[in-house]
Scaffold this motif. Structure first.
Motif, PDB file in Angstrom:
ATOM      1  N   TYR A 180       0.867  -1.079  -0.099  1.00 31.29           N
ATOM      2  CA  TYR A 180      -0.428  -0.484   0.275  1.00 31.29           C
ATOM      3  C   TYR A 180       1.048   1.211  -0.117  1.00 31.29           C
ATOM      4  CZ  TYR A 180      -3.143  -4.144   0.980  1.00 31.29           C
ATOM      5  OH  TYR A 180      -3.469  -4.989   1.888  1.00 31.29           O
ATOM      6  N   VAL A 181       2.125   1.251  -0.064  1.00 32.31           N
ATOM      7  CA  VAL A 181       2.976   2.878   0.629  1.00 32.31           C
ATOM      8  C   VAL A 181       3.064   3.432  -0.928  1.00 32.31           C
ATOM      9  CG1 VAL A 181       5.754   3.050  -0.079  1.00 32.31           C
ATOM     10  CG2 VAL A 181       4.647   1.555   2.052  1.00 32.31           C
ATOM     11  N   PRO A 182       2.921   2.457  -2.091  1.00 32.03           N
ATOM     12  CA  PRO A 182       3.365   3.703  -3.794  1.00 32.03           C
ATOM     13  C   PRO A 182       1.470   4.214  -3.378  1.00 32.03           C
ATOM     14  CG  PRO A 182       4.320   1.427  -4.154  1.00 32.03           C
ATOM     15  CD  PRO A 182       3.446   1.447  -2.713  1.00 32.03           C
ATOM     16  N   ASP A 183       0.619   3.800  -3.342  1.00 29.23           N
ATOM     17  CA  ASP A 183      -0.759   4.190  -3.244  1.00 29.23           C
ATOM     18  C   ASP A 183      -0.990   5.526  -2.382  1.00 29.23           C
ATOM     19  OD1 ASP A 183      -1.715   2.436  -5.512  1.00 29.23           O
ATOM     20  OD2 ASP A 183      -1.028   1.670  -3.885  1.00 29.23           O
ATOM     21  N   ARG A 184       0.146   5.204  -1.412  1.00 32.98           N
ATOM     22  CA  ARG A 184      -0.878   5.324  -0.124  1.00 32.98           C
ATOM     23  C   ARG A 184       0.460   7.376  -0.230  1.00 32.98           C
ATOM     24  NH1 ARG A 184      -3.854   8.791   2.822  1.00 32.98           N
ATOM     25  NH2 ARG A 184      -3.090   9.461   4.769  1.00 32.98           N
ATOM     26  N   ALA A 185       1.211   7.369  -0.752  1.00 29.61           N
ATOM     27  CA  ALA A 185       2.527   7.873  -1.002  1.00 29.61           C
ATOM     28  C   ALA A 185       2.063   9.025  -1.863  1.00 29.61           C
ATOM     29  CB  ALA A 185       3.735   7.638  -1.050  1.00 29.61           C
ATOM     30  N   TYR A 186       0.973   8.609  -2.890  1.00 28.61           N
ATOM     31  CA  TYR A 186       0.798   9.487  -4.166  1.00 28.61           C
ATOM     32  C   TYR A 186      -0.802  10.155  -3.802  1.00 28.61           C
ATOM     33  CZ  TYR A 186      -0.977  10.422  -8.409  1.00 28.61           C
ATOM     34  OH  TYR A 186      -2.337  10.862 -10.013  1.00 28.61           O
ATOM     35  N   GLU A 187      -1.162   9.710  -2.547  1.00 29.99           N
ATOM     36  CA  GLU A 187      -2.614   9.792  -2.307  1.00 29.99           C
ATOM     37  C   GLU A 187      -2.520  11.622  -1.293  1.00 29.99           C
ATOM     38  OE1 GLU A 187      -5.023   7.039  -0.839  1.00 29.99           O
ATOM     39  OE2 GLU A 187      -5.625   6.582  -3.019  1.00 29.99           O
ATOM     40  N   LEU A 188      -0.501  11.306  -0.851  1.00 30.23           N
ATOM     41  CA  LEU A 188      -0.351  12.017   0.064  1.00 30.23           C
ATOM     42  C   LEU A 188      -0.078  13.541  -0.544  1.00 30.23           C
ATOM     43  CD1 LEU A 188       1.388  10.239   3.342  1.00 30.23           C
ATOM     44  CD2 LEU A 188      -0.809  11.337   3.156  1.00 30.23           C
ATOM     45  N   ALA A 189       0.625  13.009  -1.391  1.00 34.98           N
ATOM     46  CA  ALA A 189       1.057  14.049  -2.756  1.00 34.98           C
ATOM     47  C   ALA A 189       0.324  14.678  -3.666  1.00 34.98           C
ATOM     48  CB  ALA A 189       2.082  13.305  -3.098  1.00 34.98           C
ATOM     49  N   THR A 190      -1.250  13.855  -4.277  1.00 33.40           N
ATOM     50  CA  THR A 190      -1.936  14.679  -5.311  1.00 33.40           C
ATOM     51  C   THR A 190      -3.442  15.216  -4.411  1.00 33.40           C
ATOM     52  OG1 THR A 190      -2.263  12.511  -6.010  1.00 33.40           O
ATOM     53  CG2 THR A 190      -0.413  13.542  -6.655  1.00 33.40           C
ATOM     54  N   ARG A 191      -3.365  13.851  -3.181  1.00 37.03           N
ATOM     55  CA  ARG A 191      -4.736  14.233  -3.344  1.00 37.03           C
ATOM     56  C   ARG A 191      -5.972  13.884  -3.684  1.00 37.03           C
ATOM     57  NH1 ARG A 191      -2.086  14.834   1.223  1.00 37.03           N
ATOM     58  NH2 ARG A 191      -1.727  16.943   2.742  1.00 37.03           N
ATOM     59  N   LYS A 192      -5.335  12.976  -4.586  1.00 33.88           N
ATOM     60  CA  LYS A 192      -6.121  12.031  -5.497  1.00 33.88           C
ATOM     61  C   LYS A 192      -5.784  10.604  -5.403  1.00 33.88           C
ATOM     62  CE  LYS A 192      -5.658  15.883  -9.258  1.00 33.88           C
ATOM     63  NZ  LYS A 192      -5.329  15.996 -10.348  1.00 33.88           N
ATOM     64  N   GLU A 193      -6.723   9.929  -5.269  1.00 36.67           N
ATOM     65  CA  GLU A 193      -6.255   8.125  -5.843  1.00 36.67           C
ATOM     66  C   GLU A 193      -5.483   7.669  -6.985  1.00 36.67           C
ATOM     67  OE1 GLU A 193      -9.453   4.167  -5.366  1.00 36.67           O
ATOM     68  OE2 GLU A 193      -9.581   6.305  -4.466  1.00 36.67           O
ATOM     69  N   TRP A 194      -5.176   6.790  -6.298  1.00 39.96           N
ATOM     70  CA  TRP A 194      -4.207   6.477  -7.860  1.00 39.96           C
ATOM     71  C   TRP A 194      -4.316   5.446  -8.219  1.00 39.96           C
ATOM     72  CZ3 TRP A 194       2.388   4.733  -7.588  1.00 39.96           C
ATOM     73  CH2 TRP A 194       2.688   4.791  -8.346  1.00 39.96           C
ATOM     74  N   ASP A 195      -5.095   5.388  -9.626  1.00 42.89           N
ATOM     75  CA  ASP A 195      -4.936   4.311 -10.242  1.00 42.89           C
ATOM     76  C   ASP A 195      -4.467   3.572 -11.276  1.00 42.89           C
ATOM     77  OD1 ASP A 195      -6.636   2.231 -11.489  1.00 42.89           O
ATOM     78  OD2 ASP A 195      -7.680   3.141 -13.102  1.00 42.89           O
ATOM     79  N   ARG A 196      -3.460   3.077 -10.554  1.00 41.10           N
ATOM     80  CA  ARG A 196      -1.981   3.276 -11.167  1.00 41.10           C
ATOM     81  C   ARG A 196      -1.203   1.138 -11.461  1.00 41.10           C
ATOM     82  NH1 ARG A 196       2.118  -0.256  -7.453  1.00 41.10           N
ATOM     83  NH2 ARG A 196       1.137  -0.821  -6.265  1.00 41.10           N
ATOM     84  N   SER A 197      -0.871   1.330 -12.930  1.00 42.65           N
ATOM     85  CA  SER A 197      -0.547   0.029 -13.541  1.00 42.65           C
ATOM     86  C   SER A 197       0.728   0.183 -13.344  1.00 42.65           C
ATOM     87  CB  SER A 197      -0.771  -0.133 -14.802  1.00 42.65           C
ATOM     88  OG  SER A 197      -0.953   0.661 -15.261  1.00 42.65           O
ATOM     89  N   THR A 198       1.827  -0.676 -13.423  1.00 43.66           N
ATOM     90  CA  THR A 198       2.950  -0.932 -13.537  1.00 43.66           C
ATOM     91  C   THR A 198       3.651  -1.816 -15.374  1.00 43.66           C
ATOM     92  OG1 THR A 198       3.629  -2.199 -12.126  1.00 43.66           O
ATOM     93  CG2 THR A 198       3.663  -0.434 -10.993  1.00 43.66           C
ATOM     94  N   PRO A 199       4.442  -1.587 -15.866  1.00 36.22           N
ATOM     95  CA  PRO A 199       5.521  -2.669 -16.116  1.00 36.22           C
ATOM     96  C   PRO A 199       5.457  -3.692 -15.373  1.00 36.22           C
ATOM     97  CG  PRO A 199       6.853  -0.843 -16.107  1.00 36.22           C
ATOM     98  CD  PRO A 199       5.929  -0.699 -15.060  1.00 36.22           C
TER      99      PRO A 199
END
Length: 155
Positions: A119-138
């Protein structure tokens, strides 16, 4: 993000992916740029993907037995969390597992925490942007997604 930068951030966990240590890591990561957060997520997914191998996934759960007294196989989720625990243990533990699968075995224990690292990357993204991250990685980090690591799974 370079591997060196990734492992330096992982080192802040002090070897364990507890809820508190992962919260601290997410907060640290959130103070970096969005490309750094994405880079961390990509390295994290790749590290997990590389551990997604039959020689690790077929190890029994440490210190547990099945109803018949035999070895208890890892579940798909348990295997993912064990891989997270290996990554959280740091670069030396991660690299060492590739040379000796027995070094992976202790991380299959129910006592090992690893899930929180997911959950670290998603939480970091949310803290930084105030947006939920619908991410994908290679790299897909889900268990059994590394076809080269599971040659006996078939297609």
């Amino acid at each position: 993000m370079t591997w060196a930068a990734f492992w330096a951030l992982i080192a802040t966990l002090n070897g364990e992916a507890t809820q508190a240590s992962c919260r601290r890591l997410a907060e640290e990561l959130s103070r970096r740029s969005v490309p750094d957060i994405i880079g961390f997520a990509e390295r994290h997914a790749e590290a997990l993907y590389r551990l997604d191998q039959e020689k690790f996934g077929t190890l029994p759960v440490a210190d547990m037995t099945g109803r018949n007294g035999g070895p208890l196989p890892q579940s798909a989720d348990g295997f993912l969390y064990a891989r997270c625990a290996v990554v959280a243990a740091g670069q030396a533990a991660w690299e060492g597992a590739f040379f000796d699968a027995d070094k992976f075995a202790p991380y299959t224990s129910a006592e090992c925490e690893g899930e929180w690292l997911l959950y670290v990357p998603d939480r970091a993204y949310e803290l930084a942007t105030r947006k939920e991250w619908d991410r994908s990685t290679p790299y897909c980090f889900e268990s059994y997604s590394n076809k080269d690591g599971w040659p006996n799974l078939g297609s």
